[in-house]
Structures are given as structure tokens and as C-alpha cells.
Design an enzyme around this catalytic site. Structure first.
Site, PDB file in Angstrom:
ATOM      1  N   ASP A   1      35.980  59.143  34.123  1.00 52.04           N
ATOM      2  CA  ASP A   1      36.902  60.148  34.657  1.00 52.04           C
ATOM      3  C   ASP A   1      36.120  61.361  35.160  1.00 52.04           C
ATOM      4  OD1 ASP A   1      39.213  58.589  33.657  1.00 52.04           O
ATOM      5  OD2 ASP A   1      38.373  59.142  31.710  1.00 52.04           O
TER       6      ASP A   1
ATOM      7  N   HIS B   1      41.775  59.452  27.516  1.00 52.21           N
ATOM      8  CA  HIS B   1      41.443  58.625  28.685  1.00 52.21           C
ATOM      9  C   HIS B   1      42.701  57.845  29.062  1.00 52.21           C
ATOM     10  CE1 HIS B   1      39.742  55.828  31.472  1.00 52.21           C
ATOM     11  NE2 HIS B   1      40.160  54.823  30.734  1.00 52.21           N
TER      12      HIS B   1
HETATM   13  P1  NAX Z   1      37.575  41.878  30.594  1.00 50.14           P
HETATM   14  O1  NAX Z   1      38.912  41.335  30.207  1.00 50.14           O
HETATM   15  O2  NAX Z   1      36.900  41.386  31.824  1.00 50.14           O
HETATM   16  O3  NAX Z   1      36.558  41.643  29.381  1.00 50.14           O
HETATM   17  C1  NAX Z   1      36.884  41.947  28.064  1.00 50.14           C
HETATM   18  C2  NAX Z   1      36.090  41.003  27.205  1.00 50.14           C
HETATM   19  O4  NAX Z   1      36.299  41.380  25.852  1.00 50.14           O
HETATM   20  C3  NAX Z   1      36.520  39.542  27.328  1.00 50.14           C
HETATM   21  O5  NAX Z   1      35.393  38.746  27.633  1.00 50.14           O
HETATM   22  C4  NAX Z   1      37.088  39.228  25.968  1.00 50.14           C
HETATM   23  O6  NAX Z   1      36.853  37.876  25.571  1.00 50.14           O
HETATM   24  C5  NAX Z   1      36.336  40.202  25.086  1.00 50.14           C
HETATM   25  N1  NAX Z   1      36.971  40.468  23.794  1.00 50.14           N
HETATM   26  C6  NAX Z   1      38.289  40.521  23.476  1.00 50.14           C
HETATM   27  N2  NAX Z   1      38.451  40.718  22.172  1.00 50.14           N
HETATM   28  C7  NAX Z   1      37.220  40.808  21.639  1.00 50.14           C
HETATM   29  C8  NAX Z   1      36.746  40.989  20.314  1.00 50.14           C
HETATM   30  N3  NAX Z   1      37.578  41.105  19.280  1.00 50.14           N
HETATM   31  N4  NAX Z   1      35.408  41.029  20.112  1.00 50.14           N
HETATM   32  C9  NAX Z   1      34.553  40.890  21.140  1.00 50.14           C
HETATM   33  N5  NAX Z   1      34.954  40.674  22.414  1.00 50.14           N
HETATM   34  C10 NAX Z   1      36.268  40.651  22.646  1.00 50.14           C
HETATM   35  O7  NAX Z   1      37.750  43.465  30.627  1.00 50.14           O
HETATM   36  P2  NAX Z   1      36.796  44.547  31.291  1.00 50.14           P
HETATM   37  O8  NAX Z   1      37.198  44.769  32.680  1.00 50.14           O
HETATM   38  O9  NAX Z   1      35.381  44.209  30.993  1.00 50.14           O
HETATM   39  O10 NAX Z   1      37.253  45.861  30.491  1.00 50.14           O
HETATM   40  C11 NAX Z   1      36.999  46.005  29.112  1.00 50.14           C
HETATM   41  C12 NAX Z   1      37.764  47.177  28.544  1.00 50.14           C
HETATM   42  O11 NAX Z   1      37.363  48.395  29.151  1.00 50.14           O
HETATM   43  C13 NAX Z   1      39.276  47.096  28.761  1.00 50.14           C
HETATM   44  O12 NAX Z   1      39.926  47.455  27.563  1.00 50.14           O
HETATM   45  C14 NAX Z   1      39.525  48.156  29.811  1.00 50.14           C
HETATM   46  O13 NAX Z   1      40.846  48.661  29.755  1.00 50.14           O
HETATM   47  C15 NAX Z   1      38.511  49.173  29.426  1.00 50.14           C
HETATM   48  N6  NAX Z   1      38.156  50.192  30.426  1.00 50.14           N
HETATM   49  C16 NAX Z   1      37.912  51.446  29.992  1.00 50.14           C
HETATM   50  C17 NAX Z   1      37.507  52.465  30.825  1.00 50.14           C
HETATM   51  C18 NAX Z   1      37.221  53.834  30.319  1.00 50.14           C
HETATM   52  O14 NAX Z   1      36.961  54.700  31.139  1.00 50.14           O
HETATM   53  N7  NAX Z   1      37.236  54.137  29.008  1.00 50.14           N
HETATM   54  C19 NAX Z   1      37.396  52.225  32.275  1.00 50.14           C
HETATM   55  C20 NAX Z   1      37.221  50.796  32.635  1.00 50.14           C
HETATM   56  C21 NAX Z   1      38.048  49.824  31.837  1.00 50.14           C
HETATM   57  O15 NAX Z   1      39.344  49.774  32.369  1.00 50.14           O
END
Ligand code: NAX
Length: 328
Positions: free
Chosen positions: A159, A187
Site C-alpha cells: 500500500d 491492510h
Molecule cells: P495463492 O492462492 O496463489 O497462494 C497461496 C498458497 O498458500 C497456495 O499455494 C496454498 O496452497 C497455500 N496455503 C494455503 N494454506 C496454507 C497453509 N496452511 N500452510 C501453508 N500454505 C498454505 O495466493 P497468493 O496470490 O500467493 O496470495 C497469498 C496471500 O497474500 C493471500 O492471502 C492474499 O490475499 C495475500 N495478499 C496480501 C497482500 C498484502 O499487501 N498484505 C497483497 C497481495 C495479496 O493479495
């Protein structure tokens, strides 16, 4: 040569993971003289995909990469971790209520907090990226009573960087001319990007831009809703920019902010600026010797006060909700 630093990354097979791991392994997280050992955590169904990413990490022949291990067990993944990037989370799916979302994420961040408490290195630094990031960080922190609460942070650097980009375009200056921007609060869409203390080439940014309508109707909503705009354009959520912000967050935490500047991090509140103690909320922070400090003494006018309060109220509600669910 130096002993490798252990970096644990969760959600390693996801799209942020794919953008993040190569930058960590190339030395951009901790510097060109610090070898890293990666420990990746995934859910069992995604371990194979994580193995594919690990094969590609091998194929980069990064001189600083001392090893990659993959786990589907949090207790093992956080063993000896010096830095933990908690990226994996349960996304909101259609028809999911906030309570369901918080509960699903509690099921992830509670055991991860416990695993960090049990096995991470004494100097562990945690960055939570997975949403809802602030409250997920709070859940993990509450389950790691032996780790100082100040070591648990959540990411608002994306952000912050988005705000830098928008302001630099408006003012027609390079981002490197801008200092002291702040993201306050959660966030989420309620976050408040604050330019009233920011500087452009040493002069007050709000006065330099001198366009209150742009600030209210363009800048603030553009920054707050940028994630949705990226999804609309790309057909997928921010990944490379999120990974870049995660690198920036940890790099700044470890290496310090520049003199005369600060950054934005969601950190545990000590009550500063009326943010209830214990909430993990974004503040202006300086960092030095691996420790952060909330910038004190900024004057907050009514315009900013109302927006900070709205976002902080949302964080209080999220905390109340996870309390009610017995997650903290
Ligand atoms: P993806 O869905 O591509 O990848 C997430 C991965 O996490 C998957 O491979 C899944 O298998 C794995 N996962 C789920 N549960 C798990 C667990 N208990 N232990 C280990 N791995 C686990 O999502 P992606 O685009 O990589 O985003 C990841 C996270 O970042 C999401 O929650 C998203 O909302 C968040 N974000 C946060 C941002 C921020 O500024 N704080 C911005 C970017 C993003 O949106």
C-alpha cells in the site's frame, strides 16, 4: 563465509511465492553477502508444485542459496527460522461471511504461531502477508507467548509503495524524491494513505500538490482499491508487486530506514495515536539495528483522525470477532 540465515516461507507454491522465492535466493532480501537456507511450507496437495519451484531454484544456481527443504508440517517448517514470511492463507470465496474467513484463517495462523513459538530461532522476525494480514498476524502473535510481540508484523508496504507511485505521478517527480508517506490502520479498503506529513523534494507534499479534491476523490480511493483494480486488469491478484513489497519490508526492518525518512509497517500498538494497545495496525515507523519504532509526535488533523479511526475500528471489530470465535 557467513552462516546461512534460515528463511521460512509459507504458501510457497502460490503466485506470490513464485515471485518471492527467487528474489530471496538471489540475495535481495538479506543482502549480497548473506547466504540463505529456505524452508517452504505448503498444504499436502501443493507440495508437488512447491517441489517444482524448488527444482527451478536449483536451476538458477544462486551462489547464496544454501538449500531448500519443503514441508507440509508447520512444526518442522519453522524450526530454526530467523525470518518467517507467512504468505499462505485461506482466501475469501463466494458467499463466505467475515466470521467464516476469520475462522478458516485462525485454523492456519494459530498452529503457525505455536510452531514459531516452539521452534523458531531467538531472533525470529515474522512478516504476515496472507489476508486478512493484520488479524492473521495478531492470531499468530497471540499463540507465540515466548516471542516478543514486536517481532510479529503485517504487510502494508505494498500500500505504501502504491501510494508512492500515485503521488510521484501526480507531482511529476521520481519516487526517490518522496519521503515520510504513511499508511495507517488495516491492510484493507479502510486503510488511510496520509500525505500530510510527507515531503516532496523536502517540501510538504500536501501543500506542493495543493489539490484536496484529488487527495479525497482520487489518491485515497485509488491506493485503497488498487488490489481490486489489478485483479480487474490482470485477471489475477497482485503477485510480483506483493513479493517486491515483502522484500522491501524485511530489508528495511533488517537494514534500517534512511535518515529523514520512515516507512509503513503494521506493528503491535503501544497505544500511540489512540490506537488500542495490542492491535496490529499500520503506523509510520523507523527501523534501526533490526528493531522498529513508531514515529512519535505527528500532529493529526480532523481529516486524518476520522480516517485513522475508521480503519482502526475495523481492526478492533476483527479482534472482537476472533476473540468470540475463541481463536485468541
Ligand atoms: P495463492 O492462492 O496463489 O497462494 C497461496 C498458497 O498458500 C497456495 O499455494 C496454498 O496452497 C497455500 N496455503 C494455503 N494454506 C496454507 C497453509 N496452511 N500452510 C501453508 N500454505 C498454505 O495466493 P497468493 O496470490 O500467493 O496470495 C497469498 C496471500 O497474500 C493471500 O492471502 C492474499 O490475499 C495475500 N495478499 C496480501 C497482500 C498484502 O499487501 N498484505 C497483497 C497481495 C495479496 O493479495
Amino acid at each position: 563465509s557467513r552462516t546461512p540465515v534460515t528463511v521460512t516461507v509459507t504458501g510457497a507454491a502460490g503466485q506470490i511465492g513464485y515471485a518471492l522465492l527467487f528474489r530471496i535466493a538471489s540475495g535481495q532480501l538479506l543482502g549480497a553477502d548473506t547466504p540463505v537456507r529456505l524452508r517452504l511450507l505448503e498444504i499436502p496437495q501443493a507440495v508437488k508444485a512447491a517441489e517444482g519451484t524448488a527444482m527451478e531454484l536449483d536451476d538458477c544456481a544462486f551462489p547464496l542459496l544454501a538449500g531448500v527443504d519443503i514441508f507440509d508440517d508447520a512444526a518442522k517448517a519453522f524450526e530454526g527460522a530467523n525470518v518467517a514470511l507467512l504468505v499462505g492463507a485461506r482466501p475469501r470465496t463466494k458467499g463466505m461471511e467475515r466470521g467464516d474467513l476469520l475462522e478458516a484463517n485462525g485454523g492456519i495462523f494459530k498452529p503457525q504461531g505455536e510452531a514459531i513459538n516452539a521452534g523458531a530461532a531467538d531472533d525470529i522476525k515474522v512478516l504476515v502477508v496472507g489476508n486478512p494480514a493484520n488479524t492473521n498476524a495478531l492470531i499468530a502473535q497471540q499463540h507465540a507467548p515466548d516471542v516478543p510481540a514486536v517481532r510479529f508484523t503485517a504487510m502494508t508496504r505494498l500500500d505504501h509503495n502504491r501510494a508512492l507511485a500515485q503521488l510521484s505521478k501526480k507531482a511529476g517527480v521520481s519516487v526517490s524524491e518522496i519521503r515520510k508517506l504513511t499508511i495507517w490502520g488495516n491492510h484493507s479498503a479502510t486503510q488511510y494513505p496520509d500525505v500530510f506529513h510527507a515531503e516532496i523534494a523536502g517540501k510538504n507534499a500536501a501543500e506542493t500538490v495543493n489539490d484536496q479534491a484529488w487527495l479525497e476523490n482520487d489518491f485515497i480511493p485509488t491506493v485503497a482499491k488498487r488490489g481490486a483494480a489489478i485483479i480487474e486488469a490482470r485477471g489475477a491478484s497482485s503477485a510480483a508487486s506483493a513479493a517486491s513489497a515483502a522484500i522491501d519490508h524485511v530489508h528495511t526492518w533488517v537494514n534500517g530506514t534512511a535518515d529523514g525518512d520512515w516507512t509503513s509497517m503494521a506493528v503491535v500498538s503501544d497505544g500511540s495515536y489512540g490506537v488500542p494497545e495490542g492491535l496490529i495496525s499500520s503506523f509510520p515507523v523507523t527501523t534501526r539495528n533490526g528493531e522498529w519504532e513508531i514515529v512519535q509526535g505527528l500532529e493529526i488533523d480532523d481529516f486524518s483522525r476520522a480516517r485513522i479511526d475508521a480503519s482502526v475500528n475495523e481492526l478492533s471489530e476483527e479482534r472482537d470477532a476472533v476473540r468470540k470465535l475463541g481463536l485468541i
